[in-house]
Design a protein around this motif. Structure first.
Motif: not given
Length: 362
Positions: A334-362
């Motif tokens: 259970v989280v608090a944040g700027g979400l809505s029922t229209a949003d779609r969240l990544a459930v599987t493959g999250v490791v790949a998205v995180k790697a891309a995110w951290l790699g892009g932040a470097e």
């Protein structure tokens, strides 16, 4: 080189669009290659704690200890542990010499009262005719009140011994004494414990049986003091394995020294036939969610540098949205944040998205 690894390395390579300020660029082909699936967050009005052990107990108001009303010998025990009994049912039969004495004293005082009442009626007549002085009438009235009190006292002793009103009326009418005393169930319920055996000598007030009504039941849970925030009376308690639920009725004010836990007591009315007093079960407590909250799969929440994030699907990729984790449940958070029922969240493959995110932040 495997296609998925090649795509991941390409996303992390210098010059990739992953370096966009707010977007983690992942196109449809890459999502398919990484096995990324999406789900929608659900509004959460409550949070569920982790599982705690709870002991099944009988509410105090539903428990009775059946004791020997007089000392004597148990001639027979008519029920045993586990049997259901009705209110007034005979549970045991006792032979008691003391019962004979109690009956004899009652009949003696009753006879003396009848005699003095006859004398009092005669003295009233004589006083009206002027034959006796008022003092004699007053003495007769005093004796009558004294004997009335004695009869009431000995009557109550018989009632404490287990005599009912019909038994006492029969005794007064027939003047026949008995040493046999039936011991009856004060409530309907189940015999939880038999504490004596046939032929045993027992003293007055010695416990014979423990009888209880088993619906509803209590669940007694020790919740760590640091996790009691948000738990309120009226909240739900879930029993996942038994597939039932109860309601919190009291929250203790004392922290127990052995486990630093606070006693939370819940009442359960459905599914009680699957529970037994003294049994330990696993429960989850519900707590009212603070502010606007969302329930998401536990796998969709990632952590980095002490913060929590979810990856929200956007046109052309994902956005790393910071969230505050309010509670971790079984398989969900259970989280608090700027979400809505229209949003779609990544459930599987999250490791790949995180790697891309951290790699892009470097």
């Amino acid at each position: 080189m495997k296609p998925t690894l090649f795509l991941l390395l390409a996303m992390l390579a210098p010059g990739s669009t992953v370096y966009a300020a707010s977007l983690i660029a992942v196109d449809a082909d890459q999502q398919s290659a990484f096995g990324i699936t999406l789900t929608a967050p659900l509004p959460a009005a409550e949070t569920l704690t982790r599982r705690y052990p709870a002991e099944v107990a009988v509410p105090n108001r539903q428990m009775r200890v059946v004791a020997a009303p007089q000392s004597g010998v148990l001639e027979s025990l008519l029920v045993a542990e586990g049997e259901r009994v009705e209110v007034g049912q005979v549970l045991a039969e006792l032979r008691s010499p003391e019962l004979v004495d109690a009956q004899s004293q009652y009949l003696e005082s009753l006879t003396r009262l009848e005699l003095i009442e006859t004398e009092l009626a005669r003295d009233r007549t004589l006083f009206r005719e002027g034959v006796i002085a008022e003092r004699r009438l007053l003495e007769s009235q005093s004796k009558q009140r004294e004997l009335t009190t004695m009869v009431e006292q000995r009557l109550q002793l018989l009632e404490l011994a287990g005599f009912g009103s019909e038994d006492i009326m029969t005794l007064a009418r027939t003047r026949r004494l008995t040493s046999r005393l039936p011991v009856r169930a004060p409530i309907g319920g189940v015999v939880l414990e038999q504490m004596v055996s046939t032929g045993q000598s027992v003293a007055t007030a010695a416990p014979l049986y423990r009888v209880a009504e088993l619906n509803p039941l209590w669940l007694e849970i020790h919740v760590p003091v640091e996790r009691i925030v948000g738990v309120q009376e009226g909240g739900r308690v879930l029993l996942p394995r038994e597939d039932t639920a109860g309601t919190i009725v009291t929250i203790g004010r004392m922290v127990h020294g052995q486990d630093q836990g606070v006693l939370v007591r819940a009442e359960i009315t459905e599914g009680t036939e699957r529970l037994r007093p003294g049994q330990f079960v696993e429960v989850q407590l519900s707590a009212e969610a603070q502010g606007e909250s969302w329930r998401v799969p536990l796998e969709s929440v990632v952590r980095h540098a002490g913060n929590a994030y979810v990856f929200v699907n956007r046109d052309g990729g994902f956005e790393a949205l910071p969230v505050r984790v309010l509670a971790e449940e079984e398989g969900s958070a259970v989280v608090a944040g700027g979400l809505s029922t229209a949003d779609r969240l990544a459930v599987t493959g999250v490791v790949a998205v995180k790697a891309a995110w951290l790699g892009g932040a470097e």
